[in-house]
Design a protein around this motif. Structure first.
Motif, PDB file in Angstrom:
ATOM      1  N   PHE A   1       7.944 119.793 -11.188  1.00  0.00           N
ATOM      2  CA  PHE A   1       6.820 119.975 -12.114  1.00  0.00           C
ATOM      3  C   PHE A   1       6.129 121.308 -11.824  1.00  0.00           C
ATOM      4  O   PHE A   1       6.010 121.735 -10.670  1.00  0.00           O
ATOM      5  N   LYS A   2       5.664 121.964 -12.863  1.00  0.00           N
ATOM      6  CA  LYS A   2       4.920 123.207 -12.700  1.00  0.00           C
ATOM      7  C   LYS A   2       3.535 122.930 -12.132  1.00  0.00           C
ATOM      8  O   LYS A   2       2.975 121.839 -12.310  1.00  0.00           O
ATOM      9  N   ILE A   3       2.978 123.918 -11.455  1.00  0.00           N
ATOM     10  CA  ILE A   3       1.602 123.803 -10.968  1.00  0.00           C
ATOM     11  C   ILE A   3       0.653 123.927 -12.150  1.00  0.00           C
ATOM     12  O   ILE A   3       0.750 124.879 -12.942  1.00  0.00           O
ATOM     13  N   LYS A   4      -0.237 122.970 -12.276  1.00  0.00           N
ATOM     14  CA  LYS A   4      -1.182 122.945 -13.385  1.00  0.00           C
ATOM     15  C   LYS A   4      -2.494 123.623 -13.019  1.00  0.00           C
ATOM     16  O   LYS A   4      -2.858 123.715 -11.843  1.00  0.00           O
ATOM     17  N   LYS A   5      -3.203 124.050 -14.032  1.00  0.00           N
ATOM     18  CA  LYS A   5      -4.536 124.604 -13.840  1.00  0.00           C
ATOM     19  C   LYS A   5      -5.479 123.420 -13.653  1.00  0.00           C
ATOM     20  O   LYS A   5      -6.187 122.993 -14.564  1.00  0.00           O
ATOM     21  N   ARG A   6      -5.454 122.896 -12.435  1.00  0.00           N
ATOM     22  CA  ARG A   6      -6.157 121.643 -12.143  1.00  0.00           C
ATOM     23  C   ARG A   6      -6.860 121.739 -10.797  1.00  0.00           C
ATOM     24  O   ARG A   6      -6.357 122.354  -9.854  1.00  0.00           O
ATOM     25  N   ILE A   7      -8.039 121.126 -10.733  1.00  0.00           N
ATOM     26  CA  ILE A   7      -8.813 121.030  -9.491  1.00  0.00           C
ATOM     27  C   ILE A   7      -8.924 119.558  -9.133  1.00  0.00           C
ATOM     28  O   ILE A   7      -9.420 118.748  -9.926  1.00  0.00           O
ATOM     29  N   VAL A   8      -8.443 119.196  -7.959  1.00  0.00           N
ATOM     30  CA  VAL A   8      -8.473 117.811  -7.498  1.00  0.00           C
ATOM     31  C   VAL A   8      -9.537 117.656  -6.413  1.00  0.00           C
ATOM     32  O   VAL A   8      -9.605 118.450  -5.474  1.00  0.00           O
ATOM     33  N   PHE A   9     -10.385 116.636  -6.554  1.00  0.00           N
ATOM     34  CA  PHE A   9     -11.372 116.279  -5.539  1.00  0.00           C
ATOM     35  C   PHE A   9     -10.890 114.991  -4.872  1.00  0.00           C
ATOM     36  O   PHE A   9     -10.823 113.941  -5.514  1.00  0.00           O
ATOM     37  N   ALA A  10     -10.524 115.062  -3.604  1.00  0.00           N
ATOM     38  CA  ALA A  10      -9.949 113.898  -2.922  1.00  0.00           C
ATOM     39  C   ALA A  10     -10.776 113.513  -1.701  1.00  0.00           C
ATOM     40  O   ALA A  10     -11.160 114.378  -0.905  1.00  0.00           O
ATOM     41  N   THR A  11     -11.030 112.222  -1.550  1.00  0.00           N
ATOM     42  CA  THR A  11     -11.821 111.750  -0.409  1.00  0.00           C
ATOM     43  C   THR A  11     -11.518 110.291  -0.113  1.00  0.00           C
ATOM     44  O   THR A  11     -11.079 109.541  -0.988  1.00  0.00           O
ATOM     45  N   TYR A  12     -11.737 109.890   1.118  1.00  0.00           N
ATOM     46  CA  TYR A  12     -11.651 108.473   1.473  1.00  0.00           C
ATOM     47  C   TYR A  12     -13.036 107.951   1.888  1.00  0.00           C
ATOM     48  O   TYR A  12     -13.181 106.802   2.293  1.00  0.00           O
ATOM     49  N   ARG A  13     -14.051 108.792   1.759  1.00  0.00           N
ATOM     50  CA  ARG A  13     -15.374 108.414   2.248  1.00  0.00           C
ATOM     51  C   ARG A  13     -16.122 107.510   1.252  1.00  0.00           C
ATOM     52  O   ARG A  13     -16.152 106.309   1.416  1.00  0.00           O
ATOM     53  N   PRO A  14     -16.725 108.047   0.182  1.00  0.00           N
ATOM     54  CA  PRO A  14     -17.406 107.172  -0.783  1.00  0.00           C
ATOM     55  C   PRO A  14     -16.443 106.755  -1.890  1.00  0.00           C
ATOM     56  O   PRO A  14     -15.330 107.261  -1.981  1.00  0.00           O
ATOM     57  N   ASP A  15     -16.869 105.845  -2.747  1.00  0.00           N
ATOM     58  CA  ASP A  15     -16.058 105.460  -3.896  1.00  0.00           C
ATOM     59  C   ASP A  15     -16.783 105.836  -5.194  1.00  0.00           C
ATOM     60  O   ASP A  15     -16.676 105.178  -6.209  1.00  0.00           O
ATOM     61  N   TYR A  16     -17.539 106.919  -5.110  1.00  0.00           N
ATOM     62  CA  TYR A  16     -18.265 107.423  -6.272  1.00  0.00           C
ATOM     63  C   TYR A  16     -18.472 108.933  -6.075  1.00  0.00           C
ATOM     64  O   TYR A  16     -18.319 109.452  -4.975  1.00  0.00           O
ATOM     65  N   MET A  17     -18.808 109.609  -7.146  1.00  0.00           N
ATOM     66  CA  MET A  17     -18.990 111.063  -7.103  1.00  0.00           C
ATOM     67  C   MET A  17     -20.350 111.396  -6.507  1.00  0.00           C
ATOM     68  O   MET A  17     -21.392 110.968  -7.034  1.00  0.00           O
ATOM     69  N   GLU A  18     -20.392 112.143  -5.415  1.00  0.00           N
ATOM     70  CA  GLU A  18     -21.660 112.484  -4.782  1.00  0.00           C
ATOM     71  C   GLU A  18     -21.530 113.793  -4.014  1.00  0.00           C
ATOM     72  O   GLU A  18     -20.462 114.373  -3.902  1.00  0.00           O
ATOM     73  N   GLY A  19     -22.646 114.225  -3.461  1.00  0.00           N
ATOM     74  CA  GLY A  19     -22.671 115.350  -2.538  1.00  0.00           C
ATOM     75  C   GLY A  19     -22.033 116.617  -3.068  1.00  0.00           C
ATOM     76  O   GLY A  19     -22.221 117.019  -4.215  1.00  0.00           O
ATOM     77  N   ASN A  20     -21.258 117.285  -2.201  1.00  0.00           N
ATOM     78  CA  ASN A  20     -20.645 118.564  -2.562  1.00  0.00           C
ATOM     79  C   ASN A  20     -19.792 118.455  -3.817  1.00  0.00           C
ATOM     80  O   ASN A  20     -19.808 119.349  -4.671  1.00  0.00           O
ATOM     81  N   TYR A  21     -19.033 117.383  -3.922  1.00  0.00           N
ATOM     82  CA  TYR A  21     -18.165 117.216  -5.084  1.00  0.00           C
ATOM     83  C   TYR A  21     -18.958 117.207  -6.390  1.00  0.00           C
ATOM     84  O   TYR A  21     -18.576 117.834  -7.376  1.00  0.00           O
ATOM     85  N   LYS A  22     -20.051 116.472  -6.390  1.00  0.00           N
ATOM     86  CA  LYS A  22     -20.863 116.367  -7.606  1.00  0.00           C
ATOM     87  C   LYS A  22     -21.404 117.735  -8.026  1.00  0.00           C
ATOM     88  O   LYS A  22     -21.351 118.104  -9.205  1.00  0.00           O
ATOM     89  N   TYR A  23     -21.906 118.492  -7.051  1.00  0.00           N
ATOM     90  CA  TYR A  23     -22.505 119.784  -7.377  1.00  0.00           C
ATOM     91  C   TYR A  23     -21.458 120.810  -7.795  1.00  0.00           C
ATOM     92  O   TYR A  23     -21.701 121.632  -8.690  1.00  0.00           O
ATOM     93  N   ILE A  24     -20.297 120.771  -7.162  1.00  0.00           N
ATOM     94  CA  ILE A  24     -19.228 121.697  -7.565  1.00  0.00           C
ATOM     95  C   ILE A  24     -18.735 121.349  -8.969  1.00  0.00           C
ATOM     96  O   ILE A  24     -18.566 122.222  -9.818  1.00  0.00           O
ATOM     97  N   LEU A  25     -18.514 120.056  -9.213  1.00  0.00           N
ATOM     98  CA  LEU A  25     -18.035 119.627 -10.529  1.00  0.00           C
ATOM     99  C   LEU A  25     -19.049 119.951 -11.621  1.00  0.00           C
ATOM    100  O   LEU A  25     -18.683 120.415 -12.712  1.00  0.00           O
ATOM    101  N   ASP A  26     -20.323 119.748 -11.332  1.00  0.00           N
ATOM    102  CA  ASP A  26     -21.367 120.085 -12.312  1.00  0.00           C
ATOM    103  C   ASP A  26     -21.350 121.571 -12.649  1.00  0.00           C
ATOM    104  O   ASP A  26     -21.534 121.960 -13.808  1.00  0.00           O
TER     105      ASP A  26
END
Length: 381
Positions: free
Chosen positions: A23-48
């Motif tokens: 598969f080709k590399i897609k123009k995609r940003i993946v946020f991966a974590t095993y800590r919380p089960d919801y969007m928070e902290g650094n991930y939330k602010y970067i995604l916003d």
């Protein structure tokens, strides 16, 4: 999981990674974590920030905590297999802690970057590869087969001061450590959002309104989520009875810790189940902690801290710190309930020490860390 089980999983993931090359590399940003089960902290602010700029990237969020028993392990294995495919087919793969699928491959595919936005600010207690020789670590035998904290192309930190410690923790060059700030701290410089966060808290905990809040937020003991433990090191009744009616003691356990304080009253409230500790800091007048990295965020508010470190020697032996503890912490150290009560009653704190601490560990105090992340890491400006 035992080392043999991890090795089997590692080779399963390597196969998936190699097969994903079709598969080709897609123009995609993946946020991966095993800590919380919801969007928070650094991930939330970067995604916003990404959404605010309407960047032409697909954003994918992967969060799954390891489960118990065979069913839980199989479910998490499925999650890791999916993550491995995304790792091989995305431009950016962002993690905020240990994340096994990243370490299953020897070398990243050209065109993919793995960015570590570590969940803690600054550098306080040792972590990652810096703990290999400590009781806290899995040890050299584990790392021999599973090269943890490898394959990072960027690591974002609060200041040049701590870059050397992150370079050691992740066994990488300081050239790949970016002191651009921590995105989730942007809220500390946004008065409107801070006030909104306060109002939400006061609505949920009305008895805190118009009170002086003393927040007790200790770190956990143990080696991780599976054996994390903690409690309250001092005599709660003695503390609250010695203080005036205008004080409330709030308790916030580390997210890994399941223990809760069960004797709540008008003067004691357990806020451990509230998701954002940063929001709680905004209504806090005095922070009591031991070895928690929360001290870095709290320093941004120029408020007093007290360090209750009754097991300091044990903690040094088990895990240790990047700096000599007694000269590092920006507040007085106590080891007994009586010392704690006397200090609070005195109400005499050296806030200049807090300000110097902030200046040392934050190169930027402008609320623009999320913008810098997108500019520097994503857009390569």
């Amino acid at each position: 999981m035992k080392t043999l089980e991890r090795l089997v999983i590692k080779y399963i993931l390597k196969i998936i990674y190699c097969l994903s090359y079709i598969f080709k590399i897609k123009k995609r940003i993946v946020f991966a974590t095993y800590r919380p089960d919801y969007m928070e902290g650094n991930y939330k602010y970067i995604l916003d920030e990404i959404k605010k700029r309407n960047l032409d990237y697909e954003c994918k969020i992967l969060y799954e905590k390891p489960g118990a028993g065979l069913a839980g392990m199989l479910k998490y294995l499925k999650h890791m297999c999916i993550a491995e495919h995304y790792l091989a087919t995305s431009e950016f793969f962002i993690v905020d802690d240990f994340y096994f699928p990243v370490y299953a491959v020897n070398k990243l595919r050209k065109g993919t970057e793995v960015v570590q936005v570590w969940h803690a600010c600054g550098a306080f207690k040792k972590f990652a590869l810096s703990t290999v020789d400590e009781n806290y670590s899995n040890g050299n035998e584990y790392i021999k087969y599973i090269p943890i904290h490898t394959n990072y192309t960027h690591v974002t930190v609060t200041s040049k001061e701590v870059a050397k410690h992150y370079a050691a923790a992740f066994n990488m060059s300081e050239d790949n450590i970016d002191p651009i700030g921590v995105p989730r701290t942007d809220i500390f410089f946004d008065e409107k959002k801070k006030e909104e966060a306060k109002e939400i808290l006061y609505k949920k905990y009305p008895k805190l309104k118009d009170k002086k809040i003393i927040l007790y937020a200790p770190t956990f003991r143990g080696t991780g989520q599976s054996d994390a433990n903690s409690g309250i090191a001092f005599d709660v009744d003695k503390v609250v009875n010695a203080l005036g009616e205008d004080y409330v003691l709030a308790i916030k356990m580390h997210p890994f810790v399941k223990w809760r304080y069960e004797k709540e009253s008008d003067k004691v409230v357990d806020m451990s189940d509230y998701k954002s500790i940063n929001d709680i800091l905004f209504i806090t007048d005095i922070l009591i902690t031991d070895y928690s990295s929360t001290v870095f965020e709290f320093a941004l508010l120029d408020k007093p801290m007290i360090f209750y470190a009754d097991d300091l020697e044990t903690y040094i032996n088990d895990r240790d710190f990047y700096y000599e503890y007694t000269s590092f912490v920006p507040g007085p150290i106590v080891k007994t309930t009586d010392e704690l009560v006397d200090l609070i009653k005195e109400d005499n704190y050296d806030l200049e020490k807090v300000r110097k601490f902030k200046e040392k560990f934050f190169d930027y105090t402008d609320g623009c860390s999320s913008k810098r992340f997108v500019d520097k890491i994503i857009l390569k400006k």
